[in-house]
Design a protein around this motif. Structure first.
Motif, PDB file in Angstrom:
ATOM      1  N   TRP A   1      34.260  41.849  41.071  1.00  0.00           N
ATOM      2  CA  TRP A   1      35.277  42.981  41.680  1.00  0.00           C
ATOM      3  C   TRP A   1      35.044  43.361  42.996  1.00  0.00           C
ATOM      4  O   TRP A   1      34.600  42.482  43.766  1.00  0.00           O
ATOM      5  N   VAL A  44      43.021  44.170  30.377  1.00  0.00           N
ATOM      6  CA  VAL A  44      43.930  43.788  31.470  1.00  0.00           C
ATOM      7  C   VAL A  44      43.251  43.085  32.495  1.00  0.00           C
ATOM      8  O   VAL A  44      43.631  42.008  33.110  1.00  0.00           O
ATOM      9  N   LEU A  45      41.755  43.095  32.584  1.00  0.00           N
ATOM     10  CA  LEU A  45      40.977  42.253  33.559  1.00  0.00           C
ATOM     11  C   LEU A  45      39.649  41.460  32.657  1.00  0.00           C
ATOM     12  O   LEU A  45      39.490  41.810  31.552  1.00  0.00           O
ATOM     13  N   LEU A  70      39.519  48.915  32.576  1.00  0.00           N
ATOM     14  CA  LEU A  70      40.767  47.783  32.680  1.00  0.00           C
ATOM     15  C   LEU A  70      40.252  46.626  31.701  1.00  0.00           C
ATOM     16  O   LEU A  70      41.066  45.886  31.045  1.00  0.00           O
ATOM     17  N   ALA A  71      39.072  46.186  31.773  1.00  0.00           N
ATOM     18  CA  ALA A  71      38.546  45.155  30.886  1.00  0.00           C
ATOM     19  C   ALA A  71      38.505  45.663  29.508  1.00  0.00           C
ATOM     20  O   ALA A  71      38.862  44.830  28.431  1.00  0.00           O
ATOM     21  N   SER A 127      36.268  40.464  31.503  1.00  0.00           N
ATOM     22  CA  SER A 127      35.320  41.577  31.303  1.00  0.00           C
ATOM     23  C   SER A 127      33.730  41.003  31.528  1.00  0.00           C
ATOM     24  O   SER A 127      32.858  41.829  32.011  1.00  0.00           O
ATOM     25  N   GLY A 144      37.445  38.384  39.891  1.00  0.00           N
ATOM     26  CA  GLY A 144      37.630  38.994  38.682  1.00  0.00           C
ATOM     27  C   GLY A 144      36.302  39.481  38.126  1.00  0.00           C
ATOM     28  O   GLY A 144      36.341  40.633  37.548  1.00  0.00           O
ATOM     29  N   HIS A 182      37.282  49.136  36.630  1.00  0.00           N
ATOM     30  CA  HIS A 182      37.219  47.604  36.174  1.00  0.00           C
ATOM     31  C   HIS A 182      36.711  47.537  34.710  1.00  0.00           C
ATOM     32  O   HIS A 182      37.446  47.026  33.766  1.00  0.00           O
TER      33      HIS A 182
END
Length: 733
Positions: free
Chosen positions: A379, A506-507, A501-502, A509, A376, A498
């Motif tokens: 990545w 969503v992901l 999305l962070a 960070s 996560g 990423h």
């Protein structure tokens, strides 16, 4: 005063850059990229060594620091002016691809604007990185220990990174420019990656993309830009050590050996966890030197000289704090325990706490926390870096005859980078750094089954992440240039996705910025970059009219004036209290009000409180103390250790501490074992098990300071509280 402070700051910085530039120009007249990297290394070494020398004698203040670097610059100018120089010096050109460069400039400028406009909020930064700088500002030396918290003795840690940050703070007594250190580190790391790629025969465009691929890894850009953490600094200087070591391998030159050693020393003098990596790389370099001598590429005398010079460079760059610790407490790695040497009292069962990644590997326990956090926060690049440890050696072995130099090979390289060099730089070096990371204490955290410290301590693996990622890109590019290009571009695109999305939540960070702030920063960066590009094109068009030197001087004056205006604005808009958890407002409100009525500063003590840095005040004018007993030996100790504190065991001792140190405000929190259970990704039962397995001392996990203070109203006057945080005014006695 801010204008005068700024002028002195600029003068000191200019002196450092001038001296380093003159030496870099003399050392590398025909290698422009090496000259630029050498300038960065020499500038950092000068700041570190000057600070260490003056700090040893209690003179680490802005006037002595300024005088020292100005004298060094003047002496360098006189020395090199009178010596015979090279007939011709290759100009430093920047043949970077236009649009990728403009994109990088826009993103970088925007994020820099964001970082300068917002204070750091990382827990390590607020608990000891910046408070260590405040301690130096108070005492002016590096030899007076200070207590920070129970079980945390950062005064003894290697602190090259904090010495650099001290330079950004000392002239202003404010931290609004301290983020510049992180950005300079980013620049050095990126330039080192490009240099390594060029030395390995990779095109410039692919090298730039490789630098972007590494520096855009979520956990790197997310955790370092707005904090005082120095992990990227250590990684950057490992990369610089690899670059100069590769330069020596391709064309033996003692200057490259010296700078490689100094770079590794700077890294080792930045963090304890970097020391094993430096030792491993040093051993690898010694092996390479011996092999080179055995194959008659160099003489035995030259081999011995190379090893000696590298060792001397490591000592200059990184030995100071280890020697100081041995001088003061008899243990260079204090508070770490070494057989036969004194160590610090630890409130936790350290044998159960210092679980490493290797412990999980040997136990054949692929814990889902470790796998999920690695995937996560690193990545695509993190997954490819691990895969590279298997793929790269196989590819190099099977395709070793196909790995010949091609047109992208830099002209300054004496020998083409063959399969052997690719194997060492792209696989052996990352493998050694991975091994060092896997055995680093607290790399996973403990006890077994609770790797709770693994996600934040992925930063220990930055050197491995960087070298493995660029190694995979370089090997791909040497097989097929387009493969390397598209692989690097794909990693950059994945990291950008990423980040998006962070921002949307969503992901994970790794410390990403809020959406509105990020968008605003990118907008600022785009505008500033567009203006800078337009001015550059304009100057190119009028160059025949103006003399080049005066054009440069005029541009520097404009930049200095503009940056001075920005500095003055930042100094007047301090926002350090604005970005902390709401439940801490009760303490910061009292400190703000006290600062307004006592602008000259006052003394604050705290207990069970990790956010120490804001307590120092806007201009770092307050004196801040950890309310701990420094005069009593802990369990297992024969006598107290300097710089180590224990919890008070009764109210009278706590009150005596306040009176002894003339404390005016005392901030304490009721204990919450390992933070709020609601904030942990485990059940309350798991937290209870963790506390039991670590055999934590009750007075450490549940300090009684709040109860002690409430029981002595003759000393402690309750000013405010919210049920968890209590603020007391200490009654003069």
């Amino acid at each position: 005063m801010i204008v005068l402070d700024y002028l002195v700051f600029v003068a000191a910085g200019t002196a450092v850059i001038a001296a380093s530039s003159m030496w870099a120009r003399r050392l590398y007249p025909q290698r422009p990229w090496s000259r630029v990297l050498a300038l960065g290394v020499l500038a950092v070494v000068e700041v570190v060594v000057v600070s260490e020398v003056l700090g040893t004698f209690g003179l680490m203040r802005r006037v002595p620091l300024t005088l020292a670097v100005v004298i060094i610059a003047a002496a360098t100018g006189l020395l090199l002016r009178g010596s015979k120089g090279p007939d011709a010096v290759a100009p430093v050109r920047w043949p970077l691809p236009r649009w990728p460069t403009l994109l990088v400039a826009a993103v970088g400028t925007g994020l820099l604007a964001v970082c300068l406009g917002r204070p750091a909020t990382g827990i390590d930064t607020l608990q000891y990185h910046y408070p260590l700088i405040a301690h130096w500002l108070d005492v002016g030396n590096l030899t007076t220990p200070k207590v920070f918290s129970v079980g945390i003795e950062p005064w003894f840690y290697p602190s090259n990174g904090e010495l650099l940050q001290h330079w950004a703070v000392a002239w202003f007594h404010q931290d609004f420019l301290v983020s510049l250190v992180s950005w300079a580190t980013f620049g050095l790391a990126g330039a080192a990656i490009v240099g390594i790629c060029r030395r390995l025969g990779v095109s410039l465009v692919t090298g730039v993309l490789a630098a972007l691929a590494v520096l855009s890894i979520p956990v790197i850009w997310g955790s370092q830009l707005r904090s005082g953490q120095v992990d990227l600094l250590a990684a950057a200087f490992f990369l610089l050590a690899v670059y100069f070591g590769l330069c020596w391998w391709q064309s033996p030159k003692v200057t490259d050996v010296a700078l490689a050693g100094v770079s590794a020393g700077i890294a080792a003098g930045t963090k304890y966890v970097a020391l094993p990596s430096a030792i491993l790389l040093g051993g690898l370099f010694a092996v390479v030197v011996v092999i080179a001598a055995g194959r008659h590429r160099i003489s035995a005398v030259a081999a011995a000289k190379a090893i000696a010079v590298a060792a001397a460079g490591v000592f200059v760059g990184g030995a100071y704090f280890y020697v100081r610790n041995y001088w003061i407490v008899g243990n260079p790695l204090f508070p770490g325990a070494i057989a036969g040497l004194p160590g610090a009292w630890m409130p936790l069962d350290i044998d159960k706490l210092n679980i490493t990644i290797l412990d999980y590997v040997l136990a054949l326990d692929p814990h889902p926390w470790i796998l999920a956090a690695w995937a996560g926060l690193t990545w695509v690049a993190g997954i490819l870096a691990l895969a590279a440890m298997v793929v790269v050696p196989v590819v190099l072995w099977r395709r070793r005859n196909a790995l010949t130099a091609h047109d992208a090979q830099p002209a300054s390289t004496a020998r083409p980078a063959g399969a052997g060099q690719l194997l060492v730089v792209c696989w052996v070096v990352p493998l050694l750094l991975l091994a060092s990371y896997a055995v680093s204490p607290t790399s996973a955290g403990g006890p077994m089954g609770y790797p709770g410290w693994f996600p934040p301590n992925i930063r220990y693996g930055f050197p491995f992440l960087a070298t493995a990622t660029l190694g995979l890109i370089c090997v791909s590019a040497r097989l097929r240039p387009r493969w390397g290009f598209w692989l690097a571009a794909g990693i950059v695109a994945a990291n950008a996705a990423h980040a998006g999305l962070a921002v949307l939540g969503v992901l994970p960070s790794g410390g990403s910025l809020p959406t509105a702030t990020l968008i605003g920063g990118l907008a600022i960066g785009t505008v500033v970059t567009a203006c800078a590009y337009g001015v550059t094109e304009l100057l190119r068009g009028v160059r025949p009219v103006w003399k080049r030197r005066w054009t440069t001087i005029a541009a520097l004056v404009v930049v200095a004036a503009a940056s001075g205006a920005v500095a003055a604005w930042l100094a007047s808009t301090d926002q350090r209290y604005g970005f902390f958890p709401r439940e801490q407002d009760v303490a910061f409100d009292v400190i703000r009000e006290a600062e307004a009525t006592e602008p000259g500063g006052f003394t604050v003590a705290f207990s069970n409180w990790p956010w120490a840095w804001p307590l120092y005040g806007t201009h770092i004018q307050n004196k801040v103390l950890a309310a701990l007993d420094e005069n009593t030996a802990g369990p297992g100790e024969d006598e107290p250790s300097p710089g180590v504190g224990k919890p008070f065991l009764d109210a009278d001792a706590l009150a005596a501490f306040m009176r002894e140190h003339d404390v005016e405000y005392f901030i304490a929190r009721d204990a919450q074992p390992f933070g709020s259970k609601d904030e942990l990704p485990v059940s309350p039962q798991d937290v209870d098990r963790l506390v039991d397995e670590l055999d934590v001392r009750d007075e450490v996990i549940n300090p009684r300071d709040v109860q002690f203070a409430l029981s002595r109203p003759d000393v402690f006057e309750l000013v405010a509280h919210d049920g968890t945080t209590y603020v007391f005014r200490v009654v003069p006695g």
